[in-house]
Design a protein around this motif. Structure first.
Motif, PDB file in Angstrom:
ATOM      1  N   THR A 119       0.846  -1.198   0.000  1.00  6.79           N
ATOM      2  CA  THR A 119       0.000   0.000   0.000  1.00  6.79           C
ATOM      3  C   THR A 119       0.880   1.246   0.000  1.00  6.79           C
ATOM      4  O   THR A 119       1.099   1.870   1.051  1.00  6.79           O
ATOM      5  CB  THR A 119      -0.931   0.014   1.231  1.00  6.79           C
ATOM      6  N   GLU A 121       2.123   5.092  -0.336  1.00 10.80           N
ATOM      7  CA  GLU A 121       1.456   6.309   0.140  1.00 10.80           C
ATOM      8  C   GLU A 121       2.002   7.516  -0.611  1.00 10.80           C
ATOM      9  O   GLU A 121       3.214   7.769  -0.607  1.00 10.80           O
ATOM     10  CB  GLU A 121       1.695   6.504   1.639  1.00 10.80           C
ATOM     11  N   TRP A 124      -1.012  13.471   1.469  1.00  8.38           N
ATOM     12  CA  TRP A 124      -1.171  13.645   2.914  1.00  8.38           C
ATOM     13  C   TRP A 124      -1.892  12.442   3.505  1.00  8.38           C
ATOM     14  O   TRP A 124      -2.887  11.989   2.975  1.00  8.38           O
ATOM     15  CB  TRP A 124      -1.934  14.928   3.213  1.00  8.38           C
ATOM     16  N   ALA A 125      -1.339  11.914   4.615  1.00  9.77           N
ATOM     17  CA  ALA A 125      -1.912  10.725   5.245  1.00  9.77           C
ATOM     18  C   ALA A 125      -1.818  10.848   6.756  1.00  9.77           C
ATOM     19  O   ALA A 125      -0.894  11.470   7.294  1.00  9.77           O
ATOM     20  CB  ALA A 125      -1.188   9.461   4.777  1.00  9.77           C
ATOM     21  N   GLU A 126      -2.755  10.252   7.431  1.00  8.36           N
ATOM     22  CA  GLU A 126      -2.783  10.262   8.892  1.00  8.36           C
ATOM     23  C   GLU A 126      -1.848   9.183   9.448  1.00  8.36           C
ATOM     24  O   GLU A 126      -1.706   8.111   8.869  1.00  8.36           O
ATOM     25  CB  GLU A 126      -4.205   9.977   9.393  1.00  8.36           C
ATOM     26  N   ILE A 127      -1.216   9.497  10.572  1.00  8.61           N
ATOM     27  CA  ILE A 127      -0.452   8.492  11.304  1.00  8.61           C
ATOM     28  C   ILE A 127      -0.891   8.520  12.764  1.00  8.61           C
ATOM     29  O   ILE A 127      -1.402   9.528  13.262  1.00  8.61           O
ATOM     30  CB  ILE A 127       1.069   8.696  11.198  1.00  8.61           C
ATOM     31  N   PRO A 139      -1.888  14.416  10.215  1.00  3.98           N
ATOM     32  CA  PRO A 139      -1.497  14.347   8.806  1.00  3.98           C
ATOM     33  C   PRO A 139      -0.032  14.727   8.589  1.00  3.98           C
ATOM     34  O   PRO A 139       0.444  15.735   9.096  1.00  3.98           O
ATOM     35  CB  PRO A 139      -2.428  15.375   8.142  1.00  3.98           C
ATOM     36  N   GLN A 142       3.446  12.180   2.633  1.00  8.38           N
ATOM     37  CA  GLN A 142       4.045  10.888   2.309  1.00  8.38           C
ATOM     38  C   GLN A 142       4.327  10.802   0.803  1.00  8.38           C
ATOM     39  O   GLN A 142       3.588  11.348  -0.014  1.00  8.38           O
ATOM     40  CB  GLN A 142       3.078   9.753   2.675  1.00  8.38           C
ATOM     41  N   ASN A 160       0.723   3.558  10.692  1.00 11.61           N
ATOM     42  CA  ASN A 160      -0.648   3.588  10.177  1.00 11.61           C
ATOM     43  C   ASN A 160      -0.919   2.252   9.495  1.00 11.61           C
ATOM     44  O   ASN A 160      -0.106   1.324   9.612  1.00 11.61           O
ATOM     45  CB  ASN A 160      -0.904   4.798   9.268  1.00 11.61           C
ATOM     46  N   SER A 162      -0.729   1.424   6.534  1.00  8.13           N
ATOM     47  CA  SER A 162       0.146   1.140   5.397  1.00  8.13           C
ATOM     48  C   SER A 162       1.522   0.646   5.800  1.00  8.13           C
ATOM     49  O   SER A 162       2.071  -0.253   5.155  1.00  8.13           O
ATOM     50  CB  SER A 162       0.302   2.395   4.525  1.00  8.13           C
ATOM     51  N   GLN A 165       5.782   4.017  10.810  1.00 11.21           N
ATOM     52  CA  GLN A 165       6.021   5.415  10.460  1.00 11.21           C
ATOM     53  C   GLN A 165       7.161   6.067  11.234  1.00 11.21           C
ATOM     54  O   GLN A 165       7.662   7.103  10.806  1.00 11.21           O
ATOM     55  CB  GLN A 165       4.740   6.220  10.659  1.00 11.21           C
ATOM     56  N   PHE A 177       7.640   9.561   6.874  1.00 14.23           N
ATOM     57  CA  PHE A 177       6.993  10.686   6.206  1.00 14.23           C
ATOM     58  C   PHE A 177       7.996  11.815   5.973  1.00 14.23           C
ATOM     59  O   PHE A 177       9.193  11.667   6.236  1.00 14.23           O
ATOM     60  CB  PHE A 177       5.805  11.170   7.042  1.00 14.23           C
TER      61      PHE A 177
END
Length: 244
Positions: A119, A121, A124-127, A139, A142, A160, A162, A165, A177
């Motif tokens: 997956t 990334e 912008w992605a949440e961790i 956020p 990534q 997360n 995926s 992190q 990230f």
């Protein structure tokens, strides 16, 4: 006044230290940037480079890169020496902050592994973080197709769905990230092929640009907090002592 220096390993001409480098400078560090791949070798990056001795510095920051840490045909000429540098830094108690590709190199240097992520990334992605004072949840920007397996002796700090992190190992902090990200840096990434990558991933490049512009101020503040926590907690060895 005692001079303190941070070695910034900048792997190419577009992965700049941004807000991370800015905060090191504000904290009194002189940035010594070692660029590995020049712009005219971006498409043929298997170059030779003479890395400085990490023991001559008070900290090391290993930046991101568009290549895979395990692709030795593409970048093995300098990835293998860089792994040796990271191990030497650890042996000399020189703190290292590894960002994305740099974080993956830290994992490899200390017994972890890196492979293709199921997956990837982009954007912008949440961790989720176990320690918001060290790695704030929320956020983060990534841009990675690979993921690390956290070294056995490391303490995973954030993750997360995926991938892992962030981890701490001794005086080393790895993050998957890009805390350094700014809208100006992103423009350089898109100019160097990122727009095509975003489209292939199903992203609207203009939407990613807009989100990044809107988050510039907040992300800069969060990046500064992360650098402060790295310098005040990880670089001092306090986190290693706490993990014993």
């Amino acid at each position: 006044m005692l001079r303190v220096r941070v070695l910034v390993i900048q792997h190419d001409h577009i992965c700049l230290p941004g807000s991370v480098g800015e905060r090191f400078a504000e904290r009194g560090y002189e940035l010594a940037v070692h660029q590995v791949v020049e712009a005219d070798r971006f498409d043929t990056p298997n170059v030779d480079t003479d890395f400085p001795d990490p023991a001559a510095f008070d900290a090391v920051v290993a930046m991101g890169a568009p290549w895979s840490a395990y692709d030795h045909d593409a970048v093995g000429s300098w990835v293998l020496p860089e792994l040796d540098l990271l191990r030497r830094a650890d042996a000399e108690s020189v703190p290292v902050l590894g960002i994305c590709f740099g974080g993956q190199l830290l994992a490899l240097a200390h017994g972890g592994s890196v492979d293709r992520s199921a997956t990837p990334e982009l954007g912008w992605a949440e961790i989720d973080s176990d320690d918001d004072a060290l790695i704030p949840s929320g956020p983060w920007f990534q841009w990675h197709y690979d993921r690390w397996q956290t070294p056995a002796k490391a303490r995973e700090v954030a993750r997360n769905d995926s991938s892992p992190q962030a981890f701490v190992l001794g005086r080393n902090l790895a993050v998957q990230f890009h805390p350094e990200m700014t809208s100006e840096i992103l423009a350089g990434w898109f100019a160097a092929g990122g727009t095509k990558d975003a489209a292939a991933f199903g992203l609207d490049a203009e939407d990613v640009r807009r989100q990044t512009r809107e988050r510039d101020v907040a992300n800069r503040q969060r990046a500064h907090r992360l650098v402060d926590a790295f310098l005040d907690r990880v670089a001092t060895g306090d986190e290693a002592d706490a993990g014993r």
